[in-house]
Structure formats: C-alpha cells, structure tokens
Write a protein that holds these residues in place. Structure first.
Motif, mmCIF file in Angstrom:
data_model
loop_
_atom_site.group_PDB
_atom_site.id
_atom_site.type_symbol
_atom_site.label_atom_id
_atom_site.label_comp_id
_atom_site.label_asym_id
_atom_site.label_seq_id
_atom_site.Cartn_x
_atom_site.Cartn_y
_atom_site.Cartn_z
ATOM 1 N N SER A 194 79.103 19.269 44.746
ATOM 2 C CA SER A 194 80.211 19.459 43.824
ATOM 3 C C SER A 194 80.669 20.900 43.911
ATOM 4 O O SER A 194 79.988 21.750 44.487
ATOM 5 N N THR A 195 81.822 21.182 43.320
ATOM 6 C CA THR A 195 82.309 22.550 43.328
ATOM 7 C C THR A 195 82.907 22.890 41.982
ATOM 8 O O THR A 195 83.148 22.014 41.140
ATOM 9 N N ALA A 196 83.142 24.172 41.763
ATOM 10 C CA ALA A 196 83.682 24.644 40.490
ATOM 11 C C ALA A 196 85.191 24.419 40.438
ATOM 12 O O ALA A 196 85.847 24.238 41.474
ATOM 13 N N PRO A 197 85.783 24.430 39.249
ATOM 14 C CA PRO A 197 87.232 24.285 39.130
ATOM 15 C C PRO A 197 87.980 25.372 39.895
ATOM 16 O O PRO A 197 87.497 26.507 40.022
ATOM 17 N N GLY A 198 89.170 25.022 40.366
ATOM 18 C CA GLY A 198 89.953 25.953 41.166
ATOM 19 C C GLY A 198 90.257 27.260 40.458
ATOM 20 O O GLY A 198 90.241 28.335 41.078
ATOM 21 N N ALA A 227 73.088 26.063 53.455
ATOM 22 C CA ALA A 227 74.328 26.841 53.458
ATOM 23 C C ALA A 227 74.192 28.200 54.132
ATOM 24 O O ALA A 227 75.091 29.036 53.999
ATOM 25 N N ALA A 228 73.108 28.440 54.870
ATOM 26 C CA ALA A 228 72.886 29.778 55.417
ATOM 27 C C ALA A 228 74.013 30.225 56.345
ATOM 28 O O ALA A 228 74.436 31.389 56.313
ATOM 29 N N ARG A 229 74.532 29.340 57.159
ATOM 30 C CA ARG A 229 75.602 29.740 58.090
ATOM 31 C C ARG A 229 76.888 30.056 57.332
ATOM 32 O O ARG A 229 77.588 31.022 57.653
ATOM 33 N N GLU A 230 77.215 29.256 56.330
ATOM 34 C CA GLU A 230 78.415 29.526 55.538
ATOM 35 C C GLU A 230 78.266 30.828 54.747
ATOM 36 O O GLU A 230 79.217 31.618 54.649
ATOM 37 N N VAL A 231 77.099 31.054 54.189
ATOM 38 C CA VAL A 231 76.868 32.276 53.428
ATOM 39 C C VAL A 231 76.914 33.491 54.352
ATOM 40 O O VAL A 231 77.456 34.550 53.983
ATOM 41 N N THR A 232 76.378 33.369 55.548
ATOM 42 C CA THR A 232 76.441 34.474 56.507
ATOM 43 C C THR A 232 77.890 34.800 56.868
ATOM 44 O O THR A 232 78.280 35.981 56.927
ATOM 45 N N GLY A 233 78.692 33.776 57.092
ATOM 46 C CA GLY A 233 80.105 34.012 57.380
ATOM 47 C C GLY A 233 80.814 34.699 56.230
ATOM 48 O O GLY A 233 81.623 35.623 56.436
ATOM 49 N N PHE A 234 80.515 34.281 55.013
ATOM 50 C CA PHE A 234 81.098 34.910 53.824
ATOM 51 C C PHE A 234 80.638 36.367 53.725
ATOM 52 O O PHE A 234 81.440 37.272 53.435
ATOM 53 N N ALA A 235 79.350 36.605 53.949
ATOM 54 C CA ALA A 235 78.811 37.968 53.872
ATOM 55 C C ALA A 235 79.444 38.883 54.917
ATOM 56 O O ALA A 235 79.685 40.068 54.651
ATOM 57 N N ASP A 236 79.721 38.348 56.107
ATOM 58 C CA ASP A 236 80.361 39.159 57.156
ATOM 59 C C ASP A 236 81.713 39.693 56.695
ATOM 60 O O ASP A 236 82.130 40.786 57.078
ATOM 61 N N ARG A 237 82.418 38.905 55.879
ATOM 62 C CA ARG A 237 83.746 39.315 55.421
ATOM 63 C C ARG A 237 83.720 40.089 54.111
ATOM 64 O O ARG A 237 84.695 40.767 53.777
ATOM 65 N N ASP A 328 77.565 23.183 44.060
ATOM 66 C CA ASP A 328 76.785 23.342 45.279
ATOM 67 C C ASP A 328 77.120 24.665 45.963
ATOM 68 O O ASP A 328 78.291 25.040 46.086
ATOM 69 N N VAL A 329 76.093 25.366 46.427
ATOM 70 C CA VAL A 329 76.292 26.683 47.027
ATOM 71 C C VAL A 329 77.246 26.619 48.212
ATOM 72 O O VAL A 329 78.182 27.427 48.323
ATOM 73 N N ARG A 330 77.033 25.681 49.105
ATOM 74 C CA ARG A 330 77.867 25.620 50.307
ATOM 75 C C ARG A 330 79.325 25.340 49.964
ATOM 76 O O ARG A 330 80.236 25.971 50.508
ATOM 77 N N ILE A 332 80.904 25.955 47.119
ATOM 78 C CA ILE A 332 81.521 27.056 46.387
ATOM 79 C C ILE A 332 81.778 28.256 47.294
ATOM 80 O O ILE A 332 82.842 28.876 47.228
ATOM 81 N N VAL A 333 80.819 28.585 48.137
ATOM 82 C CA VAL A 333 81.028 29.717 49.056
ATOM 83 C C VAL A 333 82.199 29.435 49.999
ATOM 84 O O VAL A 333 83.022 30.313 50.272
ATOM 85 N N THR A 334 82.297 28.198 50.477
ATOM 86 C CA THR A 334 83.420 27.833 51.343
ATOM 87 C C THR A 334 84.748 27.956 50.591
ATOM 88 O O THR A 334 85.730 28.498 51.114
ATOM 89 N N ALA A 335 84.781 27.480 49.347
ATOM 90 C CA ALA A 335 85.999 27.565 48.541
ATOM 91 C C ALA A 335 86.336 29.013 48.206
ATOM 92 O O ALA A 335 87.513 29.422 48.227
ATOM 93 N N LEU A 336 85.329 29.808 47.922
ATOM 94 C CA LEU A 336 85.538 31.213 47.591
ATOM 95 C C LEU A 336 86.076 31.982 48.795
ATOM 96 O O LEU A 336 86.997 32.802 48.676
ATOM 97 N N ASP A 337 85.529 31.682 49.948
ATOM 98 C CA ASP A 337 85.997 32.325 51.183
ATOM 99 C C ASP A 337 87.465 31.979 51.441
ATOM 100 O O ASP A 337 88.271 32.843 51.810
ATOM 101 N N ALA A 338 87.816 30.718 51.218
ATOM 102 C CA ALA A 338 89.199 30.304 51.425
ATOM 103 C C ALA A 338 90.127 30.962 50.415
ATOM 104 O O ALA A 338 91.259 31.355 50.750
ATOM 105 N N ALA A 339 89.664 31.101 49.168
ATOM 106 C CA ALA A 339 90.491 31.724 48.138
ATOM 107 C C ALA A 339 90.742 33.197 48.429
ATOM 108 O O ALA A 339 91.815 33.732 48.136
ATOM 109 N N LEU A 340 89.754 33.852 48.996
ATOM 110 C CA LEU A 340 89.934 35.265 49.354
ATOM 111 C C LEU A 340 90.907 35.406 50.514
ATOM 112 O O LEU A 340 91.769 36.265 50.519
ATOM 113 N N GLY A 341 90.750 34.517 51.509
ATOM 114 C CA GLY A 341 91.666 34.497 52.636
ATOM 115 C C GLY A 341 91.867 35.864 53.254
ATOM 116 O O GLY A 341 90.954 36.693 53.322
ATOM 117 N N ALA A 342 93.083 36.130 53.663
ATOM 118 C CA ALA A 342 93.406 37.403 54.316
ATOM 119 C C ALA A 342 93.583 38.517 53.305
ATOM 120 O O ALA A 342 93.744 39.684 53.687
#
Length: 610
Positions: A194-198, A227-237, A328-330, A332-342
């Motif tokens: 599951s994920t958090a509200p937008g 979610a380690a790979r997704e979290v690593t990608g988020f951490a890189d940015r 779910d961590v994966r 939410i991190v994916t959604a957060l990364d997308a929200a941050l975007g460029a």
C-alpha cells in the motif's frame, strides 16, 4: 488412505515452503511422514534443539521473505520456542510454528503434566507470538493454516503458533470431504503493498526540497519490503547522509560516498556524529528503537522528520513526525522519488563535504585498528580479513553482543540487499550457529560466515553437529576473549569489582576449534594476527563447515562510550539505588522553513558518486 500429516505437509508445499526446521516427537510424526513423501518439494532439517529450529527458520525467512516454518512436539519441545519467537516478533520476521499437542479429550489433564508433557500451550504462545490457535477439529484445520500464513505475513509480519492435537494429526484425511486451498498473497511478505495518500507524498517531497542537510535512516523494514534497490536509487538522488540500523545494513551499499554506516552505540562513529547535524531525518522502515535512536536522543528537537512504515503504530511511538507516510517502504519511496522528479533541491555541497570529512576521520582510526599487529589479536583485524574474502553472494550471520558491532563497523555492505543477518529483535546470545544452518540450507551455493564471541558460541555449540551432518559451507569465526565481554566491561566500569562474567580460568580454557574437530568439522586455532589470513583461506577452501577460533584482546570493545571511558580512565560511579531511568519527553518534530530563492545549477543535481 492419507492422514492429516499429509494435509499439513501438502499445504506447506503449496505455500512454497521448501524447508521445515525442527525436532520430531510422537505427537508430530504424522507431519514428518507427510513431508517424507514430498521430498521433491519440501524437506525437513533435523535440529539438535527446538530453540535453534526457530532461529534457523528465522534466517530462512529473512533471506526468502517467506514464512520460516519450524515444528516441535508438545511440552518440552514447545517450551523452547519462545526465544526464537520473540526474536521474530520484535524484528517483524514471518514465522509459522507447528506445535504438537495432547489428544483433544486429554486436555483437561494437561495441568502439572498429569498427562505426560502437558501444559497450557495456547496461553503460553499467546504471550510470544502475533497469535496462536488450538486446532479444534479436522475440518477447521485448512482454514486455520490459511489464517496462520495470513497473520504471519500481513503487516506487521511476525511469528504465529498452530497447535495441532495428536488425535487430529494421526487421523485419516478424506480429500473429498476436507478440501485444501492456499492464499497465494500470504506466500511471502509483504502480504499486500500500500502507499500513502498523494497529498502526504507531495508534502514530504516539499519538506525534502527545503532541507539543507537531509539524512535517511534505513531499518529492517527496507529488507522486509525487498526495497534495497529502490532505496539506493532514492539515496543516490537525495544528496544527503545515509545510515542504517543493524537490521537495515545493506539497505544502501556502504561504499557510497554519502553512506556513513550503522547508527548504533556499537556502530559507526561517523554515523553517530553526523546524524545529529541533519536538519531533516527520514526514518525509513525503522522503528527508532533504543539503539538506533541512541537512547531516544534522536530525533533532536530541531530536526524535522518523515516516517515511512507499514505499521500505523510506529508513526508517533516516541515522537510525533512532521510527516508520517503510512504504507509499504518500496511503494512510498518510489512515489516519493517520482514526486521529487527533476525539481529535487540542489545538492548542498557543504553537507556532502562535511559527510566526507567526518567519514575520513573515522576511517583513519579504523585503518589503524584493522592493521593492528597486537597480541592478543584486535577484533577489527579479524573483520578486515573476513571482509577481504567475502563474495557478493556470501552471507554474514552475526551473534549478539560485541560481535554485532565488530561486523557492523568493519565489514562493509557492498551491494544492496540482505547479506547480513543480525539477531536484534531480542539481541539474545546463540543465534549465529543455528541461523547459519537456516541460511546455508536456503542458499546452498553461498558461503555462510558467522561471527560469535565464545559466550554466544557456547549457547549452541551442539548444532555444529547439524552443520557437519549436512556438510554445509559455513565458516564459524569464534572471537574468544574468555569472558562475556560486554557484561565484564560493564561490571568493571560501573561496579568496579564484580567478576561474574568470566568463562575460563588459568587452568581451564575451553577449546572451540578442538570441539569442532570432535564433532566432525575442520577446526583451526589462531593466536597471531599474521596467521588469520591463512586460517581463513583454509576454512573458505574447505568443502564443509569449519570453526576458526581467534584469541582476541579481552579489553577490546566496539562501544564508543566504553572506549572513551577506558581511554580517559573516567571514574564513573555505578547507578545508585532509586535511580530513575526515564524515556525522553515525547515531542512534535518541527517543519522546515521555506527555502531561500536561488537558481538550481544542473551540475549540482547529479547523484553523489561512489
């Protein structure tokens, strides 16, 4: 005609369970008979102690995400499970314990063992599991098995106990009357994502943009979500600090420039120093326990916070987060990364420079420790030799006490994923040897390396026979200081004269390498630092399990406060009677101010290298 043991074994196999760890008894022999007829799909691993069956199942669950399954018989077998169950309960590890029981019509005779081995098992297991059930009938059994797997895997994961009476186990199974089916959602964690509200995701993204010194703390929930790979990608940015709990080690590779290691009193000095300087802390799959929260001194009153967790009760246990993200961590991190975007805020070069500066200072100290030629041997030297020999697929299993700190600080996680198994739910001694059995049975292609002190190793030394029986590729490293190191130093520092944690005398010094040889393993004893490499090479090359016993400095400790007290010779009085140990005040974490307007330099938005 098949019996109910066949029903249970078949349902386990259909749930994808390849391994069951345990000890048979008369009341559970039907289960073993059912497993024996399904060897192509499911196998039983005989342990020497039921407590260790739970630890082995725990390791299986951590490495696969599937519920670890252990089986015990009624009474003396059942009452040994709680140590492993409590570890799994506190660490959110899915587990199903299949427990034998007296026949149903004998249950009034269970008190005080009037019927042999009887006691109130249902009440007993209710105290150390997410839930426990006594199977009342044959027809109820399939649904109770489905319930057990669902509860074990659903947020938040944990152990459950299914208590099956003897007469039900031995009864015939009429497959036309008692149908079976499995819920494929409960084959592995997470049960549902599951994920958090937008709007909450967007608010968190805005908070991250305003941060000048962001930090990410990764807990075991990252691995629970795979979610380690997704979290690593988020951490890189993110362009900020990343630290982990012991259970979260491997969430992000520690070879990254921004990664400062394990946040724990016996973890990384750089992590402890740097986390206090962050203006925003993102707690990702971490329950902010006593140790990761540094005795709940974190977060500081000045720090804004974001919490990411699938358990709603974790969003405000010791502090109220600025923004809670439930899910779910994966996801939410994916959604957060997308929200941050460029539009992610420009990387703060001063913050990255500060991270590099503090890390470099810590690495200089560690380099001197790992190069030590001292006799008795310095544990960091042993860890560096282990680290140099580990492959990408190898697994490190830590025991409790100082071993966890030596591994955390001196064996880096080089790839994202769960390569390190720490028993931190309870932190009880004796996890590493049975945990390695579970890990080796789960990943037979990998080399499993354990690290344990002599005290911890003594708890489960008998399970070396199991490692030998199955010829598992396990290197057990015993760092022997002749005492319960943590307790002995605590007694010396705070009580001055207590000597109750000594494990040997001048005339009697237990030999763990020799014990290993007697049990059919390869045993090697090391006293000089220059011999460590050759001993480990021989153990790694050995086709089977081995024990490398290393005599270490009995004053060595990874706990930074202990090091400081011993170096400074501080005269610390012991706690006085009536001392009050108080949890710090519950507080609301602040928001961050709006950022000053400035143009973003595209070059500054590149991920940190390393």
């Amino acid at each position: 005609m098949p019996h109910i043991g066949d029903l249970v074994a078949e349902m386990l196999a259909q749930y994808g369970v390849e391994l069951v760890f345990g000890m048979p008894g008369g009341q559970t022999t039907a289960l073993h008979d059912g497993i024996s007829r399904r060897q192509d799909r499911i196998r039983h691993i005989l342990m020497r102690d039921e407590r260790n069956a739970a630890y082995a199942a725990d390791a299986y669950a951590r490495l696969t995400g599937k519920p670890g399954v252990c089986d015990v018989t009624v009474g003396p077998g059942a009452n040994l499970l709680p140590a492993g169950f409590l570890e799994a309960l506190n660490a959110s590890i899915p587990m199903v314990g299949i427990v034998g029981e007296l026949p149903l019509d004998w249950l009034p005779l269970k008190e005080k063992g009037i019927a042999s081995q009887g006691f109130d098992q249902l009440s007993f297991f209710k105290t150390c599991t997410k839930d426990a059930w006594l199977v009342p009938s044959i027809t109820a059994l399939p649904e109770l098995i489905r319930t057990a797997f669902r509860v074990a895997t659903a947020p938040r994961p944990g152990p459950v106990a299914l208590i099956i009476p003897h007469d039900i186990f031995d009864a015939e199974w009429d497959e036309d009357l008692v149908k079976i089916a499995v819920d494929d959602r409960a084959k592995a964690i997470p049960y549902l994502r599951s994920t958090a509200p937008g709007e909450d995701i967007q608010a968190a993204a805005d908070l991250i943009r305003r941060a000048k010194r962001p930090a990410l703390v990764c807990g075991g929930g990252v691995h629970g979500s795979d979610a380690a790979r997704e979290v690593t990608g988020f951490a890189d940015r993110l362009g900020g600090l990343v630290v982990t709990s012991l259970s979260g080690k491997g969430s992000v590779p520690e070879t990254r420039a921004y990664a400062a290691g394990v946040l724990n009193p016996l973890g990384s000095w750089a992590a402890i120093e740097l986390i206090k300087e962050a203006d925003l802390v993102i707690w990702c799959g971490s329950k902010v326990s006593q140790n990761t929260g540094m005795n709940w001194s974190l977060p500081t009153p000045e720090q804004a916070t974001i919490t990411i967790d699938s358990d709603p009760l974790e969003h405000g246990r010791t502090f109220r987060p600025t923004i809670p993200l439930l899910g779910d961590v994966r996801e939410i991190v994916t959604a957060l990364d997308a929200a941050l975007g460029a539009s992610l805020a420009p990387v703060n070069r001063d913050w990255l420079a500060r991270i590099a500066e503090v890390k470099a200072e810590g690495e200089r100290v560690k380099a001197a420790e790992t190069a030590s030629a001292a006799i008795p041997i310095a544990p960091p030297r042993v860890m560096a030799e282990i680290a140099a020999r580990l492959g990408e697929d190898d697994i490190v299993v830590s025991d409790a006490s100082f071993s966890a700190g030596w591994i955390a600080g001196y064996i880096p996680a080089k790839t994202p994923g769960r390569q390190f198994l720490f028993a931190r739910g309870q932190g009880g001694l004796g996890y590493s040897v049975p945990g390695a059995i579970g890990a080796a049975a789960t990943r037979p292609e990998a080399r499993i390396v354990t690290v344990a002190g002599d005290g911890a190793f003594s708890y489960t030394v008998g399970e070396l026979a199991t490692q030998a029986q199955f010829n598992q590729k396990i290197v057990n490293v015993v760092i022997n200081n002749g005492r319960l190191g943590w307790i002995q130093l605590w007694q010396e520092i705070f009580f001055k004269n207590v000597q109750s944690a000594m494990l040997e005398t001048q005339s009697v010094q237990p030999g763990y390498a020799g014990a290993a040889e007697a049990l059919g393993l390869k045993g090697i004893y090391v006293e000089k630092p220059d011999d460590i490499g050759a001993a480990l090479d021989a153990a790694f090359a050995h086709d089977g399990p081995s024990v490398v016993e290393v005599r270490i400095d009995d004053r060595a400790t990874p706990i930074h406060s202990f090091k400081r007290r011993m170096q400074e010779g501080e005269d610390t009085a012991r706690p006085r009677p009536g001392t009050v140990y108080k949890l710090r005040d519950w507080k609301i974490s602040p928001d961050l101010p709006e950022p000053e307007a400035r143009a973003a330099d595209p070059a500054e938005t590149e991920p940190a290298e390393g």
